[in-house]
Write a protein that holds these residues in place. Sequence first.
Motif, mmCIF file in Angstrom:
data_model
loop_
_atom_site.group_PDB
_atom_site.id
_atom_site.type_symbol
_atom_site.label_atom_id
_atom_site.label_comp_id
_atom_site.label_asym_id
_atom_site.label_seq_id
_atom_site.Cartn_x
_atom_site.Cartn_y
_atom_site.Cartn_z
ATOM 1 N N UNK A 67 0.859 -1.185 0.000
ATOM 2 C CA UNK A 67 0.000 0.000 0.000
ATOM 3 C C UNK A 67 0.893 1.233 0.000
ATOM 4 N N UNK A 68 1.472 1.499 -1.173
ATOM 5 C CA UNK A 68 2.451 2.568 -1.346
ATOM 6 C C UNK A 68 2.219 3.240 -2.694
ATOM 7 N N UNK A 69 2.751 4.451 -2.829
ATOM 8 C CA UNK A 69 2.781 5.074 -4.156
ATOM 9 C C UNK A 69 3.911 4.485 -4.986
ATOM 10 N N UNK A 70 5.018 4.160 -4.318
ATOM 11 C CA UNK A 70 6.150 3.531 -5.000
ATOM 12 C C UNK A 70 7.017 2.829 -3.969
ATOM 13 N N UNK A 71 7.820 1.877 -4.464
ATOM 14 C CA UNK A 71 8.725 1.135 -3.586
ATOM 15 C C UNK A 71 9.878 0.578 -4.401
ATOM 16 N N UNK A 292 3.655 9.597 3.982
ATOM 17 C CA UNK A 292 4.696 9.072 4.866
ATOM 18 C C UNK A 292 5.663 8.205 4.077
ATOM 19 N N UNK A 293 6.939 8.506 4.205
ATOM 20 C CA UNK A 293 7.984 7.821 3.444
ATOM 21 C C UNK A 293 9.043 7.274 4.386
ATOM 22 N N UNK A 310 7.319 5.021 -0.461
ATOM 23 C CA UNK A 310 6.866 6.410 -0.556
ATOM 24 C C UNK A 310 5.347 6.450 -0.647
ATOM 25 N N UNK A 311 4.771 7.486 -0.026
ATOM 26 C CA UNK A 311 3.334 7.708 -0.143
ATOM 27 C C UNK A 311 2.484 6.745 0.657
#
Length: 461
Positions: A67-71, A292-293, A310-311
């Motif tokens: 559950x992130x914007x990017x990883x 939150x990152x 990120x995100x």
Amino acid sequence: MKPHFIRKSAASILVLNMLCFSLVPAMALAEGGQTQQTTQKESTTTTKSTTPAKGTAIPSAESLDLKVSSAILMDAETGQVLLDVNGEQALPPASMTKMMSEYIVAEYVKQGKISWDTVVTTGKNAALTKGSRIFLAEGDQHTVKDLYAAMAIGSANDATVALAEHVAGSEQEFVQLMNDEAKRMGMTTAHFANSTGLDIKDMPEEFRTPGDQETVMSAKDAAILARYIVTDHPDFNQFTSLQTYKFRERDKTPIVNLNWMLEANKDITNFKKYAYEGLDGLKTGHTQNAGNCFTGTAVRDGHRLISVVMGTSSDSARFVETRKVLDYGFNNFETKQVVAPNATVTGSETITVKKAKNTEIPLVSSQEVAFVIPKGADISKVESKVTMTPESASLTAPLPKGTKVGTVTYTLKPDGMNQTLEKTVDLVTSQDAEKANWFKLFMRAIGDFFSDLFNGIKNLF
């Protein structure tokens, strides 16, 4: 006199003249080296094993339900990307920006331009800076070490600005250093607008960056930056692994590390469910735009991984997602040596060196080659491609051991991975090429001459 006798005598005289005149070119050859070879080795060669591969399965990125914007998950030693979820997209990194500030300050200490004991005087910009801070007042004086700890542990914006201004004279000059370093490191999306990661509107008005180009950085670029930190400054964790730091003697409470995943937190009631084995850094971040990152790094059995998320939706979520990413790496991958150091490359075992005592000099690869691969993956399908330097066609003794004559690129497409792994190392001589003495060169030249002569005569008949 009989005609056949005359013809025989004439032939004898001709051969005698040829033998006499052969001494001149032989001497020249002895002085100038061996004759050029009529053929040269191909500049590239490829070898491939045909051993069947073993099946190896690793979970898909989708199965992690991140559950992130990017990883991104990166191996710290090799720079291999092991997991990529939208990792190339430029996003606001919030206080993960401070990793670049930390790197530059640590470089200045390493280079002797400043020291940890250097006293820094707080300027107006730092005193007015908002967000996470240690409440510096204009004119306050603190050491680089104390300010660095406040930046790395408590993400203090005012401490970061104070250090930036001390290093470069102004925060804007420091930002130029940051952007220059990003280019040097090969970061393709990163742009820094300030030293802290604050949105431009949240900077003190008179010190705001001109224009509206905010700080952005992809997860991959954040991992690249983190890799530079752990590689160039392996003592980074003398700060980032501290749970607390007493900034001033008068402070009633110390600065608390915002990284809940520190292994040292395993005995802390509020943090023990987040504590992660081997984790000793690196940097959190949060703004409204960034979410939150967290850039985290952990080492187990000498194998260090770097993760970036990120995100995420909350303080705790960034650590929950980081655990998924790091577990994916440690549970499914291993570092494997696929080529030993000083290995012979099939098809390029030797090279000819003119005027050498032994003209055929052995070649080897300059270093080992290791890849991070799925655990248990077959490594027998490694391919090698040799590229010789232009100078390698006319090497002349003496030559020292370790002389580079080309490169060899090793590639492997492991089962269970979509990417082809590649590493290029030098191809070098494995022993000294000593120059032969004049007599040996002279006799070698005579032998070469007569060999060519009689081969020519033989081809006439």
